[in-house]
Design a protein around this motif. Structure first.
Motif, mmCIF file in Angstrom:
data_model
loop_
_atom_site.group_PDB
_atom_site.id
_atom_site.type_symbol
_atom_site.label_atom_id
_atom_site.label_comp_id
_atom_site.label_asym_id
_atom_site.label_seq_id
_atom_site.Cartn_x
_atom_site.Cartn_y
_atom_site.Cartn_z
ATOM 1 N N GLU A 6 0.821 -1.216 0.000
ATOM 2 C CA GLU A 6 0.000 0.000 0.000
ATOM 3 C C GLU A 6 0.851 1.261 0.000
ATOM 4 O OE1 GLU A 6 -4.088 -0.836 2.345
ATOM 5 O OE2 GLU A 6 -2.279 -1.021 3.562
ATOM 6 N N ARG A 7 1.885 1.282 0.806
ATOM 7 C CA ARG A 7 2.662 2.504 1.019
ATOM 8 C C ARG A 7 3.762 2.739 -0.011
ATOM 9 N NH1 ARG A 7 3.574 2.068 7.526
ATOM 10 N NH2 ARG A 7 1.404 2.498 8.113
ATOM 11 N N HIS A 8 4.354 1.663 -0.516
ATOM 12 C CA HIS A 8 5.593 1.833 -1.268
ATOM 13 C C HIS A 8 5.609 1.243 -2.674
ATOM 14 C CE1 HIS A 8 7.177 3.054 2.599
ATOM 15 N NE2 HIS A 8 6.901 1.874 3.114
ATOM 16 N N ALA A 9 4.817 0.228 -2.957
ATOM 17 C CA ALA A 9 5.031 -0.575 -4.156
ATOM 18 C C ALA A 9 4.577 0.069 -5.465
ATOM 19 C CB ALA A 9 4.342 -1.930 -4.006
ATOM 20 N N LYS A 10 3.570 0.944 -5.393
ATOM 21 C CA LYS A 10 2.987 1.483 -6.632
ATOM 22 C C LYS A 10 2.573 0.334 -7.548
ATOM 23 C CE LYS A 10 5.774 5.616 -6.246
ATOM 24 N NZ LYS A 10 6.939 6.345 -6.731
ATOM 25 N N ALA A 11 1.956 -0.666 -6.957
ATOM 26 C CA ALA A 11 1.592 -1.887 -7.673
ATOM 27 C C ALA A 11 0.204 -1.778 -8.297
ATOM 28 C CB ALA A 11 1.618 -3.074 -6.711
ATOM 29 N N ASP A 12 0.003 -2.555 -9.348
ATOM 30 C CA ASP A 12 -1.320 -2.705 -9.938
ATOM 31 C C ASP A 12 -2.053 -3.892 -9.328
ATOM 32 O OD1 ASP A 12 -1.043 -0.557 -11.787
ATOM 33 O OD2 ASP A 12 0.139 -1.861 -13.092
ATOM 34 N N THR A 13 -1.282 -4.890 -8.888
ATOM 35 C CA THR A 13 -1.865 -6.131 -8.373
ATOM 36 C C THR A 13 -1.075 -6.625 -7.163
ATOM 37 O OG1 THR A 13 -2.506 -6.768 -10.611
ATOM 38 C CG2 THR A 13 -2.517 -8.506 -8.960
ATOM 39 N N VAL A 14 -1.794 -7.143 -6.183
ATOM 40 C CA VAL A 14 -1.174 -7.874 -5.082
ATOM 41 C C VAL A 14 -1.888 -9.220 -4.987
ATOM 42 C CG1 VAL A 14 -2.663 -6.882 -3.285
ATOM 43 C CG2 VAL A 14 -0.449 -7.849 -2.656
ATOM 44 N N VAL A 29 7.128 -1.532 -7.923
ATOM 45 C CA VAL A 29 8.473 -1.057 -8.264
ATOM 46 C C VAL A 29 9.588 -1.924 -7.687
ATOM 47 C CG1 VAL A 29 7.718 1.328 -8.567
ATOM 48 C CG2 VAL A 29 8.529 0.573 -6.315
ATOM 49 N N GLY A 30 9.276 -2.805 -6.770
ATOM 50 C CA GLY A 30 10.285 -3.689 -6.199
ATOM 51 C C GLY A 30 11.014 -3.050 -5.034
ATOM 52 N N LEU A 31 11.943 -3.792 -4.495
ATOM 53 C CA LEU A 31 12.715 -3.331 -3.340
ATOM 54 C C LEU A 31 13.801 -2.367 -3.783
ATOM 55 C CD1 LEU A 31 13.187 -6.776 -1.597
ATOM 56 C CD2 LEU A 31 11.636 -4.952 -0.913
ATOM 57 N N ASN A 32 13.989 -1.344 -2.987
ATOM 58 C CA ASN A 32 15.074 -0.403 -3.228
ATOM 59 C C ASN A 32 16.281 -0.886 -2.436
ATOM 60 O OD1 ASN A 32 16.858 1.661 -3.549
ATOM 61 N ND2 ASN A 32 15.511 3.265 -2.786
ATOM 62 N N THR A 33 17.134 -1.632 -3.090
ATOM 63 C CA THR A 33 18.307 -2.173 -2.407
ATOM 64 C C THR A 33 19.492 -1.218 -2.455
ATOM 65 O OG1 THR A 33 18.948 -3.339 -4.422
ATOM 66 C CG2 THR A 33 17.643 -4.568 -2.804
ATOM 67 N N ALA A 34 19.357 -0.134 -3.215
ATOM 68 C CA ALA A 34 20.459 0.830 -3.318
ATOM 69 C C ALA A 34 20.569 1.702 -2.071
ATOM 70 C CB ALA A 34 20.258 1.714 -4.554
ATOM 71 N N ILE A 87 9.914 -11.641 -10.201
ATOM 72 C CA ILE A 87 10.310 -11.474 -11.595
ATOM 73 C C ILE A 87 9.049 -11.447 -12.464
ATOM 74 C CG2 ILE A 87 11.690 -12.451 -13.468
ATOM 75 C CD1 ILE A 87 13.296 -11.524 -10.956
ATOM 76 N N PRO A 88 8.846 -10.509 -13.358
ATOM 77 C CA PRO A 88 9.816 -9.523 -13.834
ATOM 78 C C PRO A 88 9.836 -8.235 -13.022
ATOM 79 C CG PRO A 88 7.863 -9.385 -15.197
ATOM 80 C CD PRO A 88 7.637 -10.502 -14.187
ATOM 81 N N ARG A 89 8.802 -7.986 -12.173
ATOM 82 C CA ARG A 89 8.854 -6.771 -11.354
ATOM 83 C C ARG A 89 8.052 -6.982 -10.086
ATOM 84 N NH1 ARG A 89 4.426 -2.706 -13.957
ATOM 85 N NH2 ARG A 89 4.529 -1.843 -11.886
ATOM 86 N N GLY A 90 8.392 -6.201 -9.078
ATOM 87 C CA GLY A 90 7.669 -6.282 -7.823
ATOM 88 C C GLY A 90 8.478 -6.950 -6.727
ATOM 89 N N THR A 91 7.746 -7.323 -5.681
ATOM 90 C CA THR A 91 8.354 -7.917 -4.493
ATOM 91 C C THR A 91 7.587 -9.176 -4.119
ATOM 92 O OG1 THR A 91 9.029 -5.736 -3.727
ATOM 93 C CG2 THR A 91 8.984 -7.483 -2.078
ATOM 94 N N ARG A 92 8.317 -10.136 -3.567
ATOM 95 C CA ARG A 92 7.719 -11.401 -3.124
ATOM 96 C C ARG A 92 8.160 -11.667 -1.692
ATOM 97 N NH1 ARG A 92 9.899 -17.032 -3.960
ATOM 98 N NH2 ARG A 92 8.127 -18.433 -3.771
ATOM 99 N N VAL A 93 7.187 -11.896 -0.820
ATOM 100 C CA VAL A 93 7.443 -12.314 0.557
ATOM 101 C C VAL A 93 6.888 -13.721 0.693
ATOM 102 C CG1 VAL A 93 6.965 -11.881 3.004
ATOM 103 C CG2 VAL A 93 7.300 -9.944 1.429
ATOM 104 N N LEU A 94 7.732 -14.656 1.031
ATOM 105 C CA LEU A 94 7.344 -16.052 1.175
ATOM 106 C C LEU A 94 7.704 -16.527 2.572
ATOM 107 C CD1 LEU A 94 6.418 -18.823 0.063
ATOM 108 C CD2 LEU A 94 8.782 -19.162 -0.705
ATOM 109 N N VAL A 95 6.722 -17.088 3.267
ATOM 110 C CA VAL A 95 6.945 -17.630 4.611
ATOM 111 C C VAL A 95 6.496 -19.078 4.605
ATOM 112 C CG1 VAL A 95 6.500 -17.370 7.074
ATOM 113 C CG2 VAL A 95 6.400 -15.359 5.579
ATOM 114 N N GLU A 96 7.377 -19.952 5.064
ATOM 115 C CA GLU A 96 7.036 -21.366 5.156
ATOM 116 C C GLU A 96 7.304 -21.844 6.573
ATOM 117 O OE1 GLU A 96 7.512 -23.378 0.985
ATOM 118 O OE2 GLU A 96 9.419 -22.469 1.619
#
Length: 143
Positions: free
Chosen positions: A63-71, A91-96, A125-134
């Motif tokens: 909500e705050r950072h991704a500027k995503a079209d879909t979650v 937009v994905g993670l800003n690792t810089a 891939i190709p864009r965005g962020t993925r959080v996976l918890v197992e």
């Protein structure tokens, strides 16, 4: 305030909690929400609570950072394993730039560690962020 009071309880499992949390977002042009829940059992309450807090942080980050079209949120539970995945196409993670005033990622990792879960936070891939918890629950007593 609603989000702060929403939690898993004996009556409300994580799938229901996520569904209720995302419902008002589905009725707005915020972002397209895809939810898949297949929970044939429940983790113990403590683990389920921490999974909820991780999901809440990940959704809030979208909500705050991704500027995503879909979650997309996938939550699957079998007697042996819980699988929670939150994926966006933003937009994905800003690792810089590493900011010391942001504790969300650190908190998600600490919560996962506290319940013996494995968490992966990275690019989708190709864009965005993925959080996976197992969470392996074979040795846990089911709730």
């Amino acid at each position: 305030m609603y989000d702060l009071r929403t939690d898993v309880t004996d009556e409300r499992d994580l799938g229901t909690t996520i569904r209720e949390h995302l419902a008002p977002r589905r009725a707005t042009p915020w972002v397209a929400v895809e939810l898949h829940v297949d929970a044939r059992s429940r983790p113990p309450r403590r683990q389920e609570h921490e999974l909820w807090q991780i999901a809440l942080e990940a959704i809030t980050n979208v909500e705050r950072h991704a500027k995503a079209d879909t979650v997309r949120v996938d939550y699957t539970v079998t007697p042996a394993r819980a699988h929670l995945e939150i994926v966006d196409d933003g937009v994905g993670l800003n690792t810089a730039t590493v900011r010391t005033d942001r504790y969300g990622m650190v908190g998600m990792r600490e919560r996962a560690d506290s319940i013996g879960a494995h968490i992966t936070i990275g690019p989708n891939i190709p864009r965005g962020t993925r959080v996976l918890v197992e969470l392996d629950m074979q040795d846990e007593v089911m709730g």
